[in-house]
Design an enzyme around this catalytic site. Structure first.
Site, PDB file in Angstrom:
ATOM      1  N   ARG A   1       0.855  -1.188   0.000  1.00 35.23           N
ATOM      2  CA  ARG A   1       0.000   0.000   0.000  1.00 35.23           C
ATOM      3  C   ARG A   1       0.892   1.240   0.000  1.00 35.23           C
ATOM      4  O   ARG A   1       1.866   1.319   0.753  1.00 35.23           O
ATOM      5  CB  ARG A   1      -0.930   0.011   1.222  1.00 35.23           C
TER       6      ARG A   1
ATOM      7  N   GLU B   1      -1.837   7.567  -5.643  1.00 34.03           N
ATOM      8  CA  GLU B   1      -1.947   6.897  -6.939  1.00 34.03           C
ATOM      9  C   GLU B   1      -3.323   6.993  -7.579  1.00 34.03           C
ATOM     10  O   GLU B   1      -3.458   6.853  -8.801  1.00 34.03           O
ATOM     11  CB  GLU B   1      -1.562   5.419  -6.816  1.00 34.03           C
TER      12      GLU B   1
END
Length: 341
Positions: free
Chosen positions: A243, A272
């Site tokens: 993550r 992201e």
């Protein structure tokens, strides 16, 4: 699908659709008698209005499923939020429970896919094969600047030894590395194979390579930060296929500038959702941190690609559809790890 679901609303609004999602899900839709509307848009407060008469939404890692969105989903009569991924930090589970919306996920698909990608990043950064490929294509056969190091005998720290971390440990063991690991649950099989469980500080101080395979929660957010980086060996290699928010990006940029971090491989990035899974080749990217990261010659960025194998996508499609079928049929899922709320 069992005929008893014929009278139920089995329509799904499928957000953040990519071409490969359609390929794999359409292959198995007939086996489950489920009706899917594929939407390219990310789920957020504005795109909830794309939902018509569906009672199920299928979402991915960068869809926004916070309390505000869940309130809107409830008003749209959504009964199930089906994640086609393992991570669920983008979903407000308490809000889902409050609104009587079931939440399910794919707890495991192909741990080998992600673990193998992590090793691919290590080898690429170490042996600089990406640079060698481009150099040779330009008829430059010089070896200057391509010096690597043997993985054999190096100390690899693995943070998180669940399904993916466990597979990664076995891959690393094949290279003859010493393996240190940290997890809240000790895996006795890995211990028997020579993996040494220890505390985080020991890993930070002793590891030549640190690979992150843990979930994102309040305890792990920005696990890699200025303080923990200071404990690490000079020129340490850090790999993150888990993550993005496990790493404090601004802190790791400073560590790259001083060569405290000698190599960085990331398949995930904290911001992201604004970038990954889209073609921005004609755009001016406004994210200064990702631009700074990509300016370093010792940084390798892939765009959340680690899961992207035929085997993984097949399992994701089958598990997601199976979870939905189980919830429609019996309001539960046999695999307790798959049902979150």
């Amino acid at each position: 699908m069992n005929s008893t679901t014929e009278t139920q609303n089995n329509k799904i609004a499928f957000f953040s659709t990519q071409s490969y999602d359609k390929t794999f899900f359409e292959k198995y839709i007939p086996d489950f008698n489920i009706d899917i509307t594929f939407l390219e848009s990310q789920l957020n407060s504005k795109t909830v209005n794309l939902i018509k008469d569906e009672t199920i939404v299928c979402v991915f890692v960068n869809d926004i499923v916070n309390a505000a969105v869940i309130e809107l989903l409830a008003k749209k009569n959504i009964k199930i939020i089906a994640l086609r991924c393992a991570g669920f930090n983008n979903v407000d589970l308490e809000a889902a429970k409050k609104n009587n919306i079931k939440v399910c996920r794919v707890p495991a698909y192909s741990p080998h896919a992600v673990a193998e990608h992590a090793m691919a990043m290590i080898l690429t950064l170490d042996r600089k094969t990406h640079k060698a490929y481009n150099r040779v294509r330009e008829q430059n056969f010089s070896l200057n600047g391509l010096l690597g190091f043997d993985l054999y005998g190096k100390t690899v720290g693995i943070i998180g030894t669940g399904n993916i971390g466990k597979v990664f440990a076995k891959i690393v063991k094949g290279f003859g590395c010493k393996i240190l690991a940290f997890d809240v649950i000790i895996d006795s099989e890995l211990e028997n194979e020579g993996v040494v469980y220890t505390d985080l500080d020991t890993i930070f101080k002793q590891a030549d390579i640190i690979s992150l395979h843990c979930p994102l929660n309040t305890n792990t957010k920005h696990l890699i930060n200025k303080e923990t980086l200071a404990l690490m060996k000079d020129s340490v290699m850090i790999i993150n296929t888990s993550r993005g928010a496990l790493i404090n990006t601004s802190d790791v940029i400073e560590a790259l500038k001083t060569i405290k971090v000698g190599y960085l491989g990331i398949d995930v990035y904290e911001q992201e959702e604004k970038l990954f899974f889209k073609d921005h080749s004609g755009d001016i990217i406004q994210d200064d941190e990702i631009q700074r990261l990509m300016s370093f010659p010792n940084v390798l960025v892939t765009a959340h690609q680690a899961f992207f194998t035929n085997e993984a996508l097949t399992q994701i499609a089958l598990t997601t559809l199976g979870n939905i079928e189980s919830l429609l049929l019996k309001d539960s899922i046999d695999n307790k790890l798959a049902l979150l709320a």
